[in-house]
Enzyme design. Structure first.
Site, short mmCIF file in Angstrom:
data_model
loop_
_atom_site.label_atom_id
_atom_site.label_comp_id
_atom_site.label_asym_id
_atom_site.label_seq_id
_atom_site.Cartn_x
_atom_site.Cartn_y
_atom_site.Cartn_z
N SER A 186 7.75 -1.41 -1.35
CA SER A 186 6.35 -1.48 -0.93
C SER A 186 5.39 -0.73 -1.85
O SER A 186 4.21 -0.60 -1.53
CB SER A 186 6.23 -0.92 0.49
OG SER A 186 6.85 0.35 0.52
N THR B 194 2.95 2.35 2.28
CA THR B 194 2.23 2.88 1.12
C THR B 194 2.54 4.37 0.96
O THR B 194 2.71 5.06 1.96
CB THR B 194 0.72 2.74 1.39
OG1 THR B 194 0.42 1.36 1.40
CG2 THR B 194 -0.13 3.46 0.37
N THR C 239 0.27 1.44 -3.77
CA THR C 239 1.02 0.46 -2.97
C THR C 239 1.10 -0.89 -3.65
O THR C 239 0.29 -1.20 -4.53
CB THR C 239 0.30 0.27 -1.61
OG1 THR C 239 1.15 -0.44 -0.71
CG2 THR C 239 -0.99 -0.48 -1.75
N ARG D 58 -5.55 -10.71 -2.19
CA ARG D 58 -5.84 -9.76 -1.09
C ARG D 58 -5.75 -8.32 -1.59
O ARG D 58 -4.83 -7.93 -2.29
CB ARG D 58 -4.84 -9.98 0.03
CG ARG D 58 -5.06 -9.07 1.27
CD ARG D 58 -4.18 -7.85 1.23
NE ARG D 58 -4.25 -7.07 2.46
CZ ARG D 58 -3.71 -5.87 2.62
NH1 ARG D 58 -3.05 -5.30 1.63
NH2 ARG D 58 -3.81 -5.24 3.76
N THR E 266 -1.80 4.91 5.80
CA THR E 266 -0.83 3.85 5.54
C THR E 266 -0.89 2.89 6.73
O THR E 266 -1.35 3.26 7.81
CB THR E 266 0.58 4.42 5.35
OG1 THR E 266 1.49 3.35 5.10
CG2 THR E 266 1.06 5.19 6.57
N GLY E 267 -0.42 1.68 6.52
CA GLY E 267 -0.43 0.70 7.61
C GLY E 267 -1.31 -0.48 7.27
O GLY E 267 -1.64 -0.70 6.10
N1 ASP Z 1 -2.10 0.01 3.61
C1 ASP Z 1 -1.39 -0.94 2.80
C2 ASP Z 1 -2.18 -2.20 2.67
O1 ASP Z 1 -2.77 -2.64 3.64
C3 ASP Z 1 -0.08 -1.31 3.33
C4 ASP Z 1 0.83 -0.22 3.65
O2 ASP Z 1 0.50 0.92 3.93
O3 ASP Z 1 2.00 -0.53 3.60
O4 ASP Z 1 -2.15 -2.80 1.63
#
Ligand code: ASP
Length: 324
Positions: free
Chosen positions: A82, A183, A201, A211, A234-235
């Site tokens: 990731s 991330t 990330t 995106r 993160t998320g």
């Molecule tokens: N925040 C990251 C994103 O939306 C994804 C992640 O944290 O895994 O690209």
């Protein structure tokens, strides 16, 4: 009864009317016991990343150098699916990277939708230091990197390509957005008491080509105010952007919230917006204040973060969360 929020509001008002009160308030919160140096980062791969950052911090280096060095570890690790090299691609098979960095003087740099460069965090730092801009994206970011000595590499590992091809068979080409929220966000305070942060990330797996998430957006996945604190995220990036997550948290800390309460309040904003759809979303926040106090809060209960200081020798901690 005076609620905490009411108290903060009235003290803010009083501070506006009587500037000396503001000084009194901030002196009062400063206990003089600052935990430093200290580095925090998201998820389990924060452990080796913190170890690298700690080398810099322990030697008296800048938090900025520490976070840049630290996050390069997962960026270069083909087994981390990731972040950086080995990251799962978008739905068209491209590994596209998002990164940003911010120092103790509101200087920041960022790259988004960058392909073929193993360490986007170093490109972000170079954008910060060598250009009049903050953010470069796509082909322009790549050109800039190549002109500044970075090498182009294929970042799609055979492992990641296999997973993507398998996904293609049954996906109906619908991007998968719930999982793979991993991330690395790293925030640190150095021996001089200065703060910095970095975030990097490959974004949500199988996302639309083009995106960009929250990770390269200053104020969303990362924010540092050296007088107050730092925060990272993160998320699901779309949810973090919607509430300007990291900036919101730092602002709340400047209004007297602890790092934990500030992270919790930011998550609560997302919960309020998403209502019942919140059950399918993970967002985690991690924050650190000027005194070396830290906290984390997430929607789901699987968020962990790594901590490295003199007293907490690179341990993994479970975040508080909305769903237990
Ligand atoms: N925040 C990251 C994103 O939306 C994804 C992640 O944290 O895994 O690209």
């Amino acid at each position: 009864m005076i609620t905490r929020r009411g108290f903060i509001k009235s003290s803010a008002l009083a501070a506006g009317l009587f500037p000396f009160l503001r000084k009194f308030n901030s002196d009062k919160t400063n206990t003089g016991n600052v935990t430093k140096p200290l580095v925090l980062s998201t998820w389990i791969f924060g452990i080796p990343a913190n170890k690298e950052a700690w080398r810099v911090l322990e030697a008296g280096g800048r938090a900025l150098d520490a976070v840049e060095a630290g996050v390069q570890i997962p960026e270069g690790d083909p087994n981390v699916s990731s972040v950086g090299y080995g990251g799962l691609p978008d739905r068209d098979g491209h590994v596209t990277l998002d990164s940003c960095i911010m120092d103790d003087g509101f200087n920041c740099g960022s790259v988004a939708f960058l392909e073929g460069i193993m360490h986007p965090i170093c490109v972000a730092r170079m954008v910060m230091e060598k250009t009049p801009h903050i953010m470069l994206v796509g082909e322009g970011a790549k050109q800039f990197a190549l002109q500044n000595g970075f090498r182009e590499e294929n970042l799609l590992t055979p492992q990641a390509e296999k997973k993507w091809k398998e996904w293609m068979k049954n996906s109906g080409y619908v991007p998968y957005g719930k999982d793979n929220h991993d991330t690395i966000g790293m925030i640190a305070i150095d021996k001089s008491g200065n703060l910095s942060g970095a975030c990097t990330t490959s974004g949500l797996k199988y996302k639309y080509h083009g995106r960009v998430g929250d990770s390269p957006i200053i104020g969303a996945a990362l924010y540092v105010n050296n007088d107050v604190g730092a925060a990272t995220a993160t998320g699901v990036g779309e949810e973090v952007i919607r509430i300007c997550g990291a900036h919101t948290i730092v602002e709340l800390m400047s209004n007297g919230y602890t790092p934990l309460d500030a992270c919790k309040a930011a998550v609560e904003r997302i919960i309020k917006i998403k209502k019942e759809n919140i059950k399918d979303i993970q967002v985690g926040f991690l924050a650190l204040n000027k005194h070396g106090e830290y906290g984390a809060y997430a929607v789901q209960n699987d968020f962990e973060y790594a901590v490295y200081s003199e007293t907490e020798n690179n341990i993994l901690k479970k975040s508080n969360s909305y769903f237990q």
